[in-house]
Design a protein around this motif. Structure first.
Motif, short mmCIF file in Angstrom:
data_model
loop_
_atom_site.label_atom_id
_atom_site.label_comp_id
_atom_site.label_asym_id
_atom_site.label_seq_id
_atom_site.Cartn_x
_atom_site.Cartn_y
_atom_site.Cartn_z
N VAL A 185 25.95 -24.66 1.90
CA VAL A 185 25.63 -23.64 2.89
C VAL A 185 26.15 -22.30 2.37
O VAL A 185 27.34 -22.16 2.10
CB VAL A 185 26.27 -23.93 4.27
N GLY A 186 25.27 -21.34 2.22
CA GLY A 186 25.73 -20.04 1.74
C GLY A 186 24.58 -19.19 1.24
O GLY A 186 23.40 -19.58 1.30
N ARG A 187 24.94 -18.00 0.76
CA ARG A 187 23.94 -17.11 0.20
C ARG A 187 23.44 -17.69 -1.11
O ARG A 187 24.22 -18.15 -1.93
CB ARG A 187 24.56 -15.72 -0.02
N LEU A 188 22.14 -17.70 -1.28
CA LEU A 188 21.54 -18.26 -2.49
C LEU A 188 21.58 -17.19 -3.57
O LEU A 188 20.62 -16.45 -3.80
CB LEU A 188 20.11 -18.71 -2.21
N ALA A 189 22.73 -17.10 -4.23
CA ALA A 189 22.97 -16.03 -5.19
C ALA A 189 23.77 -16.56 -6.37
O ALA A 189 24.38 -17.63 -6.31
CB ALA A 189 23.72 -14.87 -4.51
N ALA A 190 23.77 -15.77 -7.43
CA ALA A 190 24.41 -16.20 -8.69
C ALA A 190 25.87 -16.57 -8.51
O ALA A 190 26.34 -17.59 -9.03
CB ALA A 190 24.26 -15.09 -9.73
N GLU A 191 26.62 -15.75 -7.74
CA GLU A 191 28.05 -16.00 -7.63
C GLU A 191 28.38 -17.22 -6.78
O GLU A 191 29.51 -17.71 -6.79
CB GLU A 191 28.77 -14.77 -7.06
N LYS A 192 27.40 -17.75 -6.06
CA LYS A 192 27.64 -18.91 -5.20
C LYS A 192 27.42 -20.24 -5.91
O LYS A 192 27.77 -21.30 -5.38
CB LYS A 192 26.75 -18.85 -3.96
N VAL A 239 24.13 -24.76 11.63
CA VAL A 239 25.05 -25.04 10.51
C VAL A 239 25.98 -26.18 10.90
O VAL A 239 26.19 -27.13 10.12
CB VAL A 239 25.87 -23.78 10.13
N ARG A 240 26.56 -26.11 12.10
CA ARG A 240 27.44 -27.18 12.55
C ARG A 240 26.70 -28.52 12.60
O ARG A 240 27.23 -29.54 12.13
CB ARG A 240 28.01 -26.85 13.93
N GLU A 241 25.50 -28.52 13.13
CA GLU A 241 24.73 -29.76 13.23
C GLU A 241 24.41 -30.33 11.85
O GLU A 241 24.50 -31.56 11.65
CB GLU A 241 23.43 -29.50 14.01
N GLU A 242 24.06 -29.47 10.91
CA GLU A 242 23.71 -29.95 9.57
C GLU A 242 24.94 -30.43 8.81
O GLU A 242 24.88 -31.42 8.06
CB GLU A 242 22.99 -28.86 8.78
N ILE A 243 26.07 -29.76 8.96
CA ILE A 243 27.31 -30.25 8.34
C ILE A 243 27.62 -31.64 8.86
O ILE A 243 28.02 -32.54 8.10
CB ILE A 243 28.47 -29.27 8.60
N ASP A 244 27.42 -31.85 10.16
CA ASP A 244 27.69 -33.16 10.75
C ASP A 244 26.75 -34.24 10.22
O ASP A 244 27.09 -35.44 10.27
CB ASP A 244 27.56 -33.09 12.27
N GLN A 245 25.59 -33.86 9.71
CA GLN A 245 24.64 -34.83 9.17
C GLN A 245 24.98 -35.22 7.73
O GLN A 245 24.36 -36.12 7.17
CB GLN A 245 23.22 -34.24 9.21
N ASN A 246 25.96 -34.53 7.12
CA ASN A 246 26.28 -34.76 5.72
C ASN A 246 27.71 -35.23 5.55
O ASN A 246 28.52 -35.18 6.49
CB ASN A 246 26.04 -33.47 4.93
N ASP A 247 28.01 -35.69 4.37
CA ASP A 247 29.33 -36.25 4.09
C ASP A 247 30.22 -35.28 3.31
O ASP A 247 31.43 -35.26 3.50
CB ASP A 247 29.19 -37.54 3.28
N VAL A 248 29.60 -34.49 2.42
CA VAL A 248 30.35 -33.59 1.53
C VAL A 248 29.75 -32.19 1.62
O VAL A 248 28.53 -32.04 1.53
CB VAL A 248 30.30 -34.07 0.06
N LEU A 249 30.60 -31.19 1.79
CA LEU A 249 30.17 -29.81 1.62
C LEU A 249 30.61 -29.37 0.23
O LEU A 249 31.78 -29.52 -0.13
CB LEU A 249 30.80 -28.89 2.66
N VAL A 250 29.69 -28.81 -0.55
CA VAL A 250 30.02 -28.34 -1.89
C VAL A 250 29.92 -26.82 -1.92
O VAL A 250 28.97 -26.23 -1.41
CB VAL A 250 29.12 -28.99 -2.96
N LEU A 251 30.94 -26.18 -2.50
CA LEU A 251 31.01 -24.72 -2.56
C LEU A 251 31.48 -24.31 -3.96
O LEU A 251 32.66 -24.05 -4.18
CB LEU A 251 31.97 -24.20 -1.49
N PRO A 252 30.55 -24.24 -4.92
CA PRO A 252 30.94 -23.96 -6.31
C PRO A 252 31.00 -22.48 -6.66
O PRO A 252 30.69 -22.08 -7.77
CB PRO A 252 29.84 -24.68 -7.09
N SER A 253 31.40 -21.64 -5.71
CA SER A 253 31.36 -20.19 -5.90
C SER A 253 32.30 -19.74 -7.00
O SER A 253 33.45 -20.19 -7.10
CB SER A 253 31.75 -19.47 -4.60
N ALA A 254 31.81 -18.79 -7.81
CA ALA A 254 32.67 -18.13 -8.80
C ALA A 254 33.52 -17.07 -8.13
O ALA A 254 34.63 -16.76 -8.59
CB ALA A 254 31.81 -17.50 -9.89
N ILE A 255 33.01 -16.48 -7.03
CA ILE A 255 33.73 -15.46 -6.27
C ILE A 255 33.64 -15.84 -4.80
O ILE A 255 32.56 -15.94 -4.24
CB ILE A 255 33.12 -14.06 -6.49
#
Length: 395
Positions: A221-228, A278-294
């Motif tokens: 979940v986040g901005r679809l951008a290079a730093e994310k 966002v809350r509902e979709e997080i609840d539907q998943n097991d892992v949140l991944v956030l590979p942001s460089a910044i």
């Protein structure tokens, strides 16, 4: 140790230091931001903060552009360089002034660089109202991801000069992690405090659903951008074809995500989502991944912890610098890809996964209360101009 069904997270009463007091009741706070409310981390941060503090202060309001465009307040806008899904907005100065007059603030907070912030600063100087600056973004690192050095270097130098000037106008400065704290000090800030990030009330109050065991679903979940780092998530989906990946957000990388969703049967693109979704979709998943460089903090990671989900991220994310929250995070190491890190998690037992994550899940409520206490203290001190230097609570 598998959760057996929906479980309500208890809504804890506010600690004594958060209960209304005359010191806080006198506060009338205007937060004037150039970030579009609800469209990115900065845009949601102050919405969540206001939701919690509104019952404890005399008045606190966010003034700035909104997603649907406020025709009275916004005179015109242009697409943000490097991301046409966001806008740089020029305000109607008379309307902004009228709203500030109606609010009658005794403290103005400026969290961005832009026209809204600049005119709010002029207003505060004219009315002799104390100003606090929120230092969120490292522009040097961000610009280098979008433009070559010949452009990013002079542009970063210019923005840093503006940021330095802005910081010197403030009685106090707030930052979200120790790195931003040090950067603010290097820019000349005299009185800096580090704040945590509040959790939206709905993420704390709604019952959360059980997770799959073993892991079956991953969400970004986040901005679809290079730093994310959304490209890394798609690479991981290609490798881990038996895991379902959901991508939520908008930004310059949207076409890449849409192409992957058409090409890969295990990738779903959800588009930009409201906070409830966002809350509902997080609840539907097991892992949140956030590979942001910044990532100044990583609000969505905190939200996922509040929903008792596993969080996989880079150590550079601001949330990883708070010891109480970092204890139960899963990390993408510097020599690893998202696929590598996810592979390690998939090889862990459910018992080991929950044992590692539990400390962070348990810390969320205390962290939220700590953040609100710090903010109330900060606002009260900033409004009267008494602000002794405070060091970080973060690592």
């Amino acid at each position: 140790m598998k959760l057996k069904g929906p479980r309500a997270i208890p809504v804890q009463p506010a600690p004594q230091s958060l209960l209304p007091s005359s010191r806080y009741r006198r506060l009338r706070v205007a937060i004037v931001s150039d970030a579009i409310a609800g469209r990115n981390g900065l845009g949601t941060y102050y919405m969540d903060l206001i939701e919690h503090l509104r019952g404890h202060v005399g008045c606190i309001e966010l003034l700035g552009p909104i997603a649907d465009r406020d025709a009275q307040l916004e005179r015109f806008s242009v697409p943000m360089p490097g991301d046409k899904t966001q806008r740089m907005v020029y305000p109607n100065r008379c309307e902004l002034r009228r709203r500030l007059d109606d609010l009658r603030p005794n403290l103005v907070i400026v969290p961005t660089l832009g026209a809204f912030s600049y005119f709010a600063l002029l207003y505060a100087r004219e009315k002799r109202i104390p100003v606090a600056i929120a230092h969120h973004t490292n522009f040097d690192r961000l610009l280098s991801l979008y433009w070559p050095r010949v452009i990013s270097k002079p542009l970063g130098w210019m923005l840093r000069k503006v940021n330095r000037w802005l910081i010197t106008q403030a009685g106090m400065v707030v930052s979200l992690n120790s790195e931003a704290y040090q950067d603010a000090v290097s820019l000349g800030a005299r009185n800096v405090r580090i704040m945590g990030t509040p959790v939206a009330c709905d993420f704390l109050r709604h019952p959360h659903s059980h997770r799959n065991a073993p892991i079956r679903r991953v969400i970004f979940v986040g901005r679809l951008a290079a730093e994310k780092g959304v490209g890394e998530v798609l690479d991981a989906a290609t490798i881990h074809s038996k895991i379902q990946f959901a991508i939520a957000g908008d930004g310059p990388g949207r076409d890449m995500v849409c192409d992957a969703a058409e090409r890969l049967s295990n990738v779903s693109y959800l588009g930009w989502l409201s906070r409830d979704r966002v809350r509902e979709e997080i609840d539907q998943n097991d892992v949140l991944v956030l590979p942001s460089a910044i990532e100044a903090f990583g609000t969505v990671a905190l939200e996922a912890l509040a929903r008792r989900r596993y969080v996989l991220l880079r150590r550079e994310c601001g949330i990883a610098k708070w010891p109480s929250l970092a204890a139960g995070l899963f990390h993408i190491e510097s020599n690893e890809t998202v696929a590598d890190s996810l592979d390690r998690m998939l090889n862990m037992t459910s018992v080991d996964l929950e044992r590692q994550a539990e400390p962070s899940w348990s810390a969320v409520h205390d962290f939220n209360h700590h953040t609100l206490r710090k903010w109330l203290s900060f606002l009260a001190d900033a409004a009267i101009g008494e602000a002794p230097m405070q060091q970080s609570d973060a690592a």
